[in-house]
Design a protein around this motif. Structure first.
Motif, mmCIF file in Angstrom:
data_model
loop_
_atom_site.group_PDB
_atom_site.id
_atom_site.type_symbol
_atom_site.label_atom_id
_atom_site.label_comp_id
_atom_site.label_asym_id
_atom_site.label_seq_id
_atom_site.Cartn_x
_atom_site.Cartn_y
_atom_site.Cartn_z
ATOM 1 N N SER A 196 0.835 -1.201 0.000
ATOM 2 C CA SER A 196 0.000 0.000 0.000
ATOM 3 C C SER A 196 0.867 1.247 0.000
ATOM 4 O O SER A 196 1.365 1.671 1.038
ATOM 5 C CB SER A 196 -0.882 0.026 1.252
ATOM 6 O OG SER A 196 -1.585 -1.166 1.362
ATOM 7 N N VAL A 197 1.053 1.802 -1.182
ATOM 8 C CA VAL A 197 1.877 3.003 -1.285
ATOM 9 C C VAL A 197 1.413 3.778 -2.507
ATOM 10 O O VAL A 197 0.976 3.179 -3.496
ATOM 11 C CB VAL A 197 3.380 2.607 -1.333
ATOM 12 C CG1 VAL A 197 3.684 1.718 -2.516
ATOM 13 C CG2 VAL A 197 4.288 3.808 -1.336
ATOM 14 N N ASN A 198 1.449 5.102 -2.410
ATOM 15 C CA ASN A 198 1.008 5.930 -3.532
ATOM 16 C C ASN A 198 2.014 5.811 -4.672
ATOM 17 O O ASN A 198 3.123 6.330 -4.590
ATOM 18 C CB ASN A 198 0.875 7.385 -3.082
ATOM 19 C CG ASN A 198 0.340 8.273 -4.181
ATOM 20 O OD1 ASN A 198 0.290 7.874 -5.345
ATOM 21 N ND2 ASN A 198 -0.069 9.465 -3.814
ATOM 22 N N PHE A 223 2.196 7.147 -7.490
ATOM 23 C CA PHE A 223 2.496 8.338 -8.285
ATOM 24 C C PHE A 223 3.580 9.206 -7.635
ATOM 25 O O PHE A 223 4.088 10.130 -8.242
ATOM 26 C CB PHE A 223 1.229 9.183 -8.488
ATOM 27 C CG PHE A 223 0.161 8.434 -9.224
ATOM 28 C CD1 PHE A 223 0.274 8.194 -10.581
ATOM 29 C CD2 PHE A 223 -0.942 7.943 -8.550
ATOM 30 C CE1 PHE A 223 -0.694 7.484 -11.261
ATOM 31 C CE2 PHE A 223 -1.922 7.238 -9.217
ATOM 32 C CZ PHE A 223 -1.802 7.005 -10.583
ATOM 33 N N GLU A 224 3.894 8.887 -6.384
ATOM 34 C CA GLU A 224 4.887 9.690 -5.669
ATOM 35 C C GLU A 224 6.293 9.194 -5.932
ATOM 36 O O GLU A 224 6.489 8.035 -6.311
ATOM 37 C CB GLU A 224 4.630 9.550 -4.169
ATOM 38 C CG GLU A 224 3.827 10.667 -3.570
ATOM 39 C CD GLU A 224 3.934 10.616 -2.071
ATOM 40 O OE1 GLU A 224 4.325 11.620 -1.502
ATOM 41 O OE2 GLU A 224 3.645 9.566 -1.485
ATOM 42 N N PHE A 284 7.394 12.376 3.614
ATOM 43 C CA PHE A 284 6.014 12.480 4.100
ATOM 44 C C PHE A 284 5.848 11.653 5.379
ATOM 45 O O PHE A 284 5.309 12.134 6.381
ATOM 46 C CB PHE A 284 5.044 11.982 3.013
ATOM 47 C CG PHE A 284 3.628 11.787 3.501
ATOM 48 C CD1 PHE A 284 2.795 12.880 3.722
ATOM 49 C CD2 PHE A 284 3.128 10.512 3.752
ATOM 50 C CE1 PHE A 284 1.495 12.704 4.177
ATOM 51 C CE2 PHE A 284 1.831 10.329 4.206
ATOM 52 C CZ PHE A 284 1.010 11.424 4.427
ATOM 53 N N SER A 285 6.338 10.413 5.353
ATOM 54 C CA SER A 285 6.179 9.530 6.517
ATOM 55 C C SER A 285 6.848 10.121 7.749
ATOM 56 O O SER A 285 6.297 10.076 8.845
ATOM 57 C CB SER A 285 6.790 8.153 6.229
ATOM 58 O OG SER A 285 6.114 7.563 5.159
ATOM 59 N N LYS A 335 9.657 3.747 4.719
ATOM 60 C CA LYS A 335 8.613 4.616 5.276
ATOM 61 C C LYS A 335 8.405 4.307 6.762
ATOM 62 O O LYS A 335 8.247 5.204 7.581
ATOM 63 C CB LYS A 335 7.291 4.419 4.513
ATOM 64 C CG LYS A 335 7.231 5.191 3.202
ATOM 65 C CD LYS A 335 6.056 4.757 2.354
ATOM 66 C CE LYS A 335 4.741 5.331 2.822
ATOM 67 N NZ LYS A 335 4.603 6.781 2.636
ATOM 68 N N ALA A 381 2.745 17.754 6.790
ATOM 69 C CA ALA A 381 3.025 16.657 5.852
ATOM 70 C C ALA A 381 1.786 16.350 5.016
ATOM 71 O O ALA A 381 1.865 16.239 3.788
ATOM 72 C CB ALA A 381 3.478 15.411 6.615
ATOM 73 N N ARG A 421 0.555 17.685 -9.265
ATOM 74 C CA ARG A 421 0.768 16.567 -10.192
ATOM 75 C C ARG A 421 -0.383 16.453 -11.181
ATOM 76 O O ARG A 421 -0.212 15.990 -12.289
ATOM 77 C CB ARG A 421 0.886 15.245 -9.411
ATOM 78 C CG ARG A 421 2.249 14.963 -8.815
ATOM 79 C CD ARG A 421 2.401 13.486 -8.507
ATOM 80 N NE ARG A 421 1.386 12.984 -7.600
ATOM 81 C CZ ARG A 421 1.505 12.966 -6.284
ATOM 82 N NH1 ARG A 421 2.595 13.413 -5.719
ATOM 83 N NH2 ARG A 421 0.541 12.491 -5.532
ATOM 84 N N THR A 456 -6.713 2.781 -1.862
ATOM 85 C CA THR A 456 -5.436 2.118 -2.141
ATOM 86 C C THR A 456 -4.843 1.459 -0.892
ATOM 87 O O THR A 456 -3.875 0.727 -0.997
ATOM 88 C CB THR A 456 -4.388 3.119 -2.682
ATOM 89 O OG1 THR A 456 -4.232 4.163 -1.708
ATOM 90 C CG2 THR A 456 -4.803 3.725 -3.991
ATOM 91 N N THR A 471 -3.427 3.066 1.581
ATOM 92 C CA THR A 471 -2.363 3.858 2.220
ATOM 93 C C THR A 471 -2.857 4.601 3.465
ATOM 94 O O THR A 471 -2.063 5.184 4.188
ATOM 95 C CB THR A 471 -1.758 4.882 1.241
ATOM 96 O OG1 THR A 471 -2.822 5.672 0.718
ATOM 97 C CG2 THR A 471 -1.048 4.215 0.092
ATOM 98 N N GLU A 501 -1.232 4.346 7.092
ATOM 99 C CA GLU A 501 -0.140 5.150 7.631
ATOM 100 C C GLU A 501 -0.674 6.326 8.452
ATOM 101 O O GLU A 501 -0.161 6.622 9.527
ATOM 102 C CB GLU A 501 0.737 5.650 6.479
ATOM 103 C CG GLU A 501 2.110 6.034 6.955
ATOM 104 C CD GLU A 501 3.023 6.481 5.843
ATOM 105 O OE1 GLU A 501 2.548 6.772 4.738
ATOM 106 O OE2 GLU A 501 4.228 6.557 6.118
#
Lengths: 308, 253
Positions: free
Chosen positions: A88-90, A92-93, A101-102, A147, B8, B19, B86, B88, B91
């Protein structure tokens, strides 16, 4: 070693009425690698989710580094890092943006020097400007680890860190986990791979159907779990076993074409050579041999059946 | 307060807009420009003045409001829905950030984007129609308050939605019709008496009216009532979001 994480009577019943965890009591020692083993649906991810604040417990108390994870959630969560099972990670980054960010998200001021070192350790530095979508599955997993470590936690949860990872990368991952332990990070990992637990863990907990079945030092548990099976492919099929070969650990396959011998790797002698000698004496010819480590899931099933 | 955490999330969300510059800024600016060309310049020149204001200038606040409402809602809803979709979101949920801080980050970024977009549209409008702003401070205040309020609504929709269809349904089926019927293109005084009363049930009427007052000093309803309605709507959204974070509804199983 003092305890760094304590779970007292942790329970989880979902709104549907499904009980995922029942009265979990567990203490993790500072600086150890603790492997939490269990079949799919055993409650491993739910347990990790509760400690990390992703899932709400319906009962019990959790203390992380002397901090109650609810009352002192800010300080407690800063101590904990989580590498989830899913990638699970974006996508597009860029790698660099996502680790920065983390770190910020966990309340830490920017420290580019530390993040550079972290990415170098994980062999991600030359990919720092790449978009995550361009990375391989193994690299994405390393990004997730980066992260989780971006805020320098004392406790790291790795939920199935090597699921779907090739052998070479798995070894790299193990080496990295050991390095982290040497740096003083306490590691709690879940896994399906018995060799992973065998190779790395100091202690092992077995969870099934939401209950913690046992927590033991690895060496003690391996004696119990480490069973293998030997399949002897016969040249001529047998209808029955000769009387002198009838024993609990030897089975004739239904089609009569093979014999299955199960044994413990922890015993001084596996008994394989004795068995082969016995077959020769009985005039039973064979054309091939195959050994196989019992999967953890099979072992769990037998464990659970023994301890209802 | 975990200000590093808020920062953040805030800058992460702004970076997402950067983007996707075409969808975030260029697309709404283009569609609003089309409204100005068709209704402001082309058809508008054949429509009589309303309250002494040329039709092209009259629709500027309403069209601006239309963009602000739809963009705030869709930006904020997408911002929180995507991490849920997704996975994410794990986190954010596991980080030392409180519900208030999460809202500050996501809603703050969505509202910022909307305000920037609103100002760009305002400048673009100048190319097509001649308008004036009688109370610029109030105009800015209405713009910011509306952007925040509808970003809160969008955030709620994003938390609630289980699919992309659900994510789209409220902006498409509720907000756009209410905006069109809320006096964007006309003064509600132009409606038959019964419809004037029914229209007062539409919350967007108060937003458009108050916003138009800040431009031209005339309004369908008193400006105080407009502000009160925005405050009420904001309070409802905040109340619902507080409840969601307290109970973990749709966020934490």
């Amino acid at each position: 070693m003092p305890d760094i994480l304590t779970l007292e009577g942790v329970e989880k019943t979902y709104d549907t009425g499904f009980t995922a965890l029942t009265d979990i009591n567990l203490s993790i020692r500072q600086g150890e690698i603790f492997a939490l083993l269990g079949p799919n649906g055993a409650g491993k991810t739910t347990l990790i989710g509760i400690v990390c604040g992703i899932v709400k417990a319906t009962g019990g108390r959790i203390i992380a580094d002397s901090l109650d994870i609810h009352k002192d959630f800010r300080q407690a969560r800063k101590q904990i890092g989580l590498v989830p099972q899913e990638l699970s990670v974006n996508i597009f980054e860029s790698v660099w943006d996502t680790v920065r960010f983390s770190r910020g998200l966990f309340g830490c001021p920017a420290d580019d020097a530390y993040l550079e070192q972290l990415l170098k350790t994980l062999s991600l530095w030359d990919k720092k400007d790449s978009r995550i979508m361009a990375l391989s599955g193994g690299m994405k997993r390393r990004v997730l680890i980066a992260k989780a470590l971006a805020h320098q936690p004392n406790i790291l949860f790795l939920d199935e860190p090597t699921a779907g990872v090739d052998v070479e990368l798995r070894r790299d991952m193990w080496a990295m986990i050991r390095r982290l332990r040497e740096e003083g990070v306490t590691i709690i990992l879940t896994t399906h791979y018995i060799e992973e637990a065998e190779d790395m863990a100091d202690r092992i907990g077995v969870i099934n159907k939401g209950k913690l079945m046992l927590v033991e030092e690895k060496h003690a548990l391996m004696r119990e779990l480490g069973r293998k099976s030997l399949t002897v492919f016969l040249s001529e099929p047998l209808t029955t076993l000769p009387p002198n070969l009838i024993r609990d650990d030897l089975q004739l396959a239904e089609d009569g074409n093979s014999l299955i011998y199960s044994y413990s790797t922890a015993e001084a002698s596996s008994g394989v050579s004795e068995l082969l000698a016995q077959l020769q004496n009985a005039g039973i010819d064979y054309q091939d041999l195959q050994t196989r480590q019992s999967s953890l899931e099979e072992i769990f099933v037998s464990l659970v059946e023994e301890k209802p | 307060m975990n200000h590093y955490g808020v920062k953040a999330i805030y800058f992460y969300e702004l970076a997402r807009a950067w983007r996707t510059l075409m969808q975030s800024i260029a697309s709404p600016v283009l569609s609003t420009s089309l409204y100005f060309i068709v209704f402001g310049s082309a058809i508008g020149s054949r429509i009589v003045e309303i309250d002494g204001i040329s039709y092209g200038a009259f629709i500027v606040p309403g069209l601006l409001m239309l963009s602000i409402l739809t963009e705030s809602t869709s930006n904020a809803s997408f911002g929180i829905y995507m991490p849920k979709f997704t996975g994410t979101i794990y986190e954010v949920l596991s980080a030392p950030v409180s519900g208030v801080e999460i809202v500050l980050g996501y809603v703050g970024a969505a509202a910022t984007k909307s305000v920037i977009l609103g100002l760009i549209i305002l400048i673009t409008a100048r190319v097509f129609v001649d308008y004036s702003i009688m109370h610029p401070i109030w105009m800015l205040m209405f713009l910011v308050l509306t952007a925040i309020t509808f970003s809160l609504l969008g955030f709620l929709i994003g938390l609630w939605a289980n699919s992309f269809e659900q994510l789209q349904i409220i902006p498409m089926m509720v907000i756009t019709p209410l905006t069109f019927l809320g006096g964007t293109f006309y003064s509600i005084n132009m409606l038959p008496e019964l419809w004037q009363k029914i229209t007062l049930l539409n919350p967007v009427v108060y937003l458009v009216s108050g916003f138009r007052w800040s431009f031209y000093g005339s309004a369908d309803v008193h400006v105080g009532i407009s502000l009160g309605m925005i405050a009420l709507f904001m309070a409802i959204c905040l109340g619902l979001i507080t409840w969601i974070f307290k109970t973990g509804y749709k966020l934490k199983p």
